[in-house]
Design a protein around this motif. Structure first.
Motif, short mmCIF file in Angstrom:
data_model
loop_
_atom_site.label_atom_id
_atom_site.label_comp_id
_atom_site.label_asym_id
_atom_site.label_seq_id
_atom_site.Cartn_x
_atom_site.Cartn_y
_atom_site.Cartn_z
N ILE A 18 68.45 34.74 29.80
CA ILE A 18 68.78 34.16 31.11
C ILE A 18 69.79 35.09 31.77
O ILE A 18 70.86 35.37 31.21
N VAL A 19 69.48 35.56 32.99
CA VAL A 19 70.36 36.50 33.70
C VAL A 19 70.57 35.99 35.13
O VAL A 19 69.59 35.68 35.83
N TYR A 20 71.84 35.91 35.54
CA TYR A 20 72.15 35.54 36.92
C TYR A 20 73.53 36.09 37.28
O TYR A 20 74.29 36.53 36.40
N THR A 21 73.84 36.05 38.57
CA THR A 21 75.12 36.54 39.07
C THR A 21 76.03 35.36 39.36
O THR A 21 75.69 34.48 40.16
N GLU A 22 77.19 35.34 38.72
CA GLU A 22 78.12 34.25 38.92
C GLU A 22 78.64 34.24 40.35
O GLU A 22 79.02 35.27 40.90
N GLY A 23 78.63 33.07 40.95
CA GLY A 23 79.07 32.93 42.34
C GLY A 23 77.92 32.99 43.33
O GLY A 23 78.01 32.41 44.40
N MET A 24 76.85 33.70 42.99
CA MET A 24 75.69 33.77 43.87
C MET A 24 74.69 32.67 43.56
O MET A 24 73.92 32.26 44.42
N ALA A 25 74.67 32.21 42.30
CA ALA A 25 73.70 31.21 41.87
C ALA A 25 74.37 29.85 41.77
O ALA A 25 75.59 29.73 41.57
N ASP A 26 73.56 28.80 41.90
CA ASP A 26 74.03 27.41 41.81
C ASP A 26 74.09 27.02 40.33
O ASP A 26 73.05 26.91 39.66
N LYS A 27 75.30 26.79 39.82
CA LYS A 27 75.46 26.48 38.40
C LYS A 27 74.82 25.15 38.03
O LYS A 27 74.33 24.97 36.90
N ASP B 226 69.19 34.41 42.61
CA ASP B 226 68.19 33.79 41.75
C ASP B 226 68.51 34.07 40.28
O ASP B 226 69.33 34.94 39.95
N THR B 227 67.84 33.33 39.40
CA THR B 227 68.02 33.50 37.96
C THR B 227 66.74 34.06 37.36
O THR B 227 65.65 33.55 37.62
N VAL B 228 66.88 35.12 36.58
CA VAL B 228 65.73 35.77 35.94
C VAL B 228 65.61 35.26 34.51
O VAL B 228 66.60 35.20 33.77
N ILE B 229 64.39 34.89 34.13
CA ILE B 229 64.09 34.37 32.79
C ILE B 229 63.13 35.35 32.12
O ILE B 229 62.02 35.58 32.63
N LEU B 230 63.53 35.93 31.02
CA LEU B 230 62.72 36.88 30.27
C LEU B 230 62.46 36.33 28.88
O LEU B 230 63.34 35.70 28.27
N VAL B 231 61.25 36.55 28.37
CA VAL B 231 60.85 36.07 27.05
C VAL B 231 60.47 37.27 26.20
O VAL B 231 59.75 38.17 26.67
N ASP B 232 60.96 37.29 24.97
CA ASP B 232 60.68 38.39 24.06
C ASP B 232 59.18 38.49 23.77
O ASP B 232 58.52 37.48 23.48
N GLY B 233 58.66 39.70 23.92
CA GLY B 233 57.25 39.92 23.65
C GLY B 233 56.37 39.96 24.88
O GLY B 233 55.18 40.24 24.77
N PHE C 45 77.86 47.03 33.67
CA PHE C 45 78.47 45.96 32.86
C PHE C 45 79.44 45.13 33.70
O PHE C 45 80.54 44.79 33.26
N SER C 46 79.03 44.84 34.92
CA SER C 46 79.86 44.03 35.82
C SER C 46 80.14 42.67 35.20
O SER C 46 79.25 42.03 34.63
N THR C 47 81.38 42.22 35.36
CA THR C 47 81.79 40.98 34.70
C THR C 47 81.22 39.73 35.37
O THR C 47 81.24 38.65 34.77
N ASP C 48 80.71 39.85 36.61
CA ASP C 48 80.13 38.67 37.24
C ASP C 48 78.65 38.52 36.94
O ASP C 48 78.01 37.58 37.40
N LEU C 49 78.09 39.45 36.14
CA LEU C 49 76.70 39.32 35.71
C LEU C 49 76.67 38.54 34.39
O LEU C 49 77.22 38.99 33.38
#
Length: 534
Positions: free
Chosen positions: A73-82, A142-149, A52-56
């Motif tokens: 939408i999942v990404y790491t703050e500071g590592m990804a381009d906002k 990178d940013t991970v995109i997951l879709v339900d189902g 449960f890292s706060t930068d995730l």
């Protein structure tokens, strides 16, 4: 605080080993758990895996015309381009309202296909199907995109790590030639090399090394010029590395080198893109590591450490400077030991006037020449290390002032002679002429060993030490290539770019033992004015 967390994240780009394998401990080694098609279960697993890292950053949104498709939408703050993330979030949340996203089970992946081909506005989109790939993407920016189902998702290229950019080389400086040097960003470094070699045959292979750090390592070579056997050998040695973390190319160098019990480097390192490009055109292979501006080049020969990239930017007669470097190499290695030998065992070799002058200087010195030499050399090494480790604003000043003050005070106090101060000074100046820092370290170590032989046996001990050193150098290999080539074994065709450099029009072939194929560098010399008239 955010910048510090970003730097630590860049070094440790991997969560716990259990999370990478999906959590359960009963899985086979290397097996990765598939993504859960239930969105909230996948997101929960990802958050638990990183504590449960706060930068995730984890965000759930709804897309589609009716807003019925749940997306994570999942990404790491500071590592990804906002900015990039906000851009494709705008496409997902606003533009997708005008698009019907059917959930037809008979047409598997219909929604995902529409997302990838019509909605996501990023150029780098990769499919991910397990948690290992998801963590590798998230923790590298990178940013991970997951879709339900759906039991797979997308990794969008949104890396945006700050770096110091392309700056001037600070170690391997030149008067004439490119000023740019590598940075800590591996993608920027590969781009600098591709800028020099604009050819599709420049191949790049990437891999992750380090069980915890998952450091990105790249291997670059020119297909058709590099020896395929050497490329395969380097690839095999890299894949064989099993260690917690890799932080610098020095870690890689120590783990893949041919010889471990030797002071001499068997892999070349440089911070200059033009040097790497020139070596690639000779058939060598470059190894790049993310997070360091130093690139490894292999295989290597001994004479390469006496060469500078500037040798090829000046006229060929400027290549005579290589002779000066070779002389400086021997001065650095032998000057103190020869002084000890002559003044202690072989005084008859000196002219009478010079011998009387040295004897007069040493009249008040209470130590023998060997102790005097060791004392001065050890003091100089202390000053050298102090100058390197001290802050840049005061480091050079301390080295210069310390050398002058200590040298003058030692002579006046009668601890050392003036001749010894001159010998140590010439040795120090000669050591700085070597263009490669990695070669100066073994020379400094061997200098003390030869001084010990000189103090014990005189010139006989020095000659025996040189013979053993020569035998050791001839026994070394760098990925199967003889270290002393093209002098041992003697290859007459490669002598044109060894101790001296012939004109560029004469360098028609590549080193024979380096390049296994396509050894012809240029077909014919350029026509001169007389030939054009004819």
């Amino acid at each position: 605080m955010d910048k510090l967390a970003r730097m630590i994240r860049k070094k440790f780009q991997r969560p716990s080993p259990a999370s990478l394998s999906g959590g359960p401990t009963d899985k086979q080694p290397g097996e990765a758990e598939k993504l859960n098609p239930v969105l909230h279960e996948s997101l929960r697993h990802i958050k638990e895996a990183v504590g449960f890292s706060t930068d995730l950053i984890v965000r759930e949104i709804r897309i589609g015309a009716a807003g019925t498709v749940k997306t994570g939408i999942v990404y790491t703050e500071g590592m990804a381009d906002k900015d990039l993330i906000n851009r494709f979030l705008d496409a997902l949340m606003l533009h997708s309202k005008e698009t019907v996203l059917p959930r037809n089970e008979t047409d598997d992946g219909n929604t995902m296909t529409v997302l990838k081909q019509f909605i996501l506005t990023l150029g780098d989109i990769q499919e991910i199907r397990d948690y290992r790939s998801a963590f590798s993407s998230i923790l590298s920016g990178d940013t991970v995109i997951l879709v339900d189902g759906y039991d797979y998702g997308f990794a969008a290229g949104t890396k945006g790590i700050d770096d110091r950019g392309v700056q001037e080389a600070s170690v391997q400086t030149v008067v004439r030639g490119p000023r740019e040097s590598f940075s800590e960003n591996i993608r920027k470094n590969t781009a600098l090399i591709r800028r020099k070699i604009n050819n599709p045959n420049l191949w790049l292979e990437s891999m992750s090394i380090g069980r915890v750090t998952r450091t990105q390592v790249a291997v670059m070579y020119v297909k058709g010029i590099a020896n395929d056997k050497i490329v395969e050998e380097i690839r095999t040695r890299l894949k064989r590395i099993d260690i917690d973390g890799i932080f610098e190319t020095g870690n890689i160098e120590e783990l893949i080198q041919d010889e471990t019990i030797t002071p001499f480097p068997t892999i070349y390192n440089t911070e200059r893109p033009d040097t790497v490009a020139a070596n690639l055109l000779e058939g060598r292979i470059a190894i790049l590591v993310d997070g360091t501006p130093v690139v490894l080049v292999a295989p290597v020969v001994f004479t390469q450490f006496l060469q500078s990239s500037e040798d090829y930017y000046q006229r060929s007669d400027f290549g005579l400077i290589r002779l000066l470097r070779l002389v400086a190499f021997f001065i650095t290695l032998l000057a103190p030991s020869l002084y000890i030998s002559v003044t202690t065992f072989h005084q008859e070799m000196l002219p009478t006037t010079l011998m009387m002058s040295i004897a007069a200087q040493r009249e008040r010195v209470p130590f023998p020449a060997a102790v005097e030499a060791f004392l001065m050399e050890f003091t100089f090494e202390l000053l050298r290390e102090a100058g390197i480790r001290m802050p840049r604003a005061v480091g050079p000043a301390i080295s210069i002032v310390g050398a002058l003050v200590l040298g003058e005070a030692a002579v006046r106090a009668g601890l050392v002679s003036s001749a010894m101060v001159i010998v140590v000074s010439i040795t120090a100046i000669s050591s700085f002429i070597l263009p490669t820092f990695s070669m100066s370290i073994p020379v400094r170590i061997l200098r003390f060993l030869l001084m010990g032989l000189a103090a014990s046996f005189g010139l006989f001990g020095v000659f025996v030490g040189l013979i053993l050193l020569n035998l050791h150098l001839c026994s070394l290999r760098s990925f199967g290539v003889p270290y002393m080539a093209p002098m041992a074994p003697l290859i007459s065709a490669d002598q044109k770019d060894t101790i001296l450099r012939m004109p560029l029009w004469a360098l028609r072939t590549r080193p024979r033992l380096i390049s296994g194929q396509n050894t012809v560098r240029q077909q014919t010399p350029p026509p001169g004015p007389d030939q054009e008239k004819k």
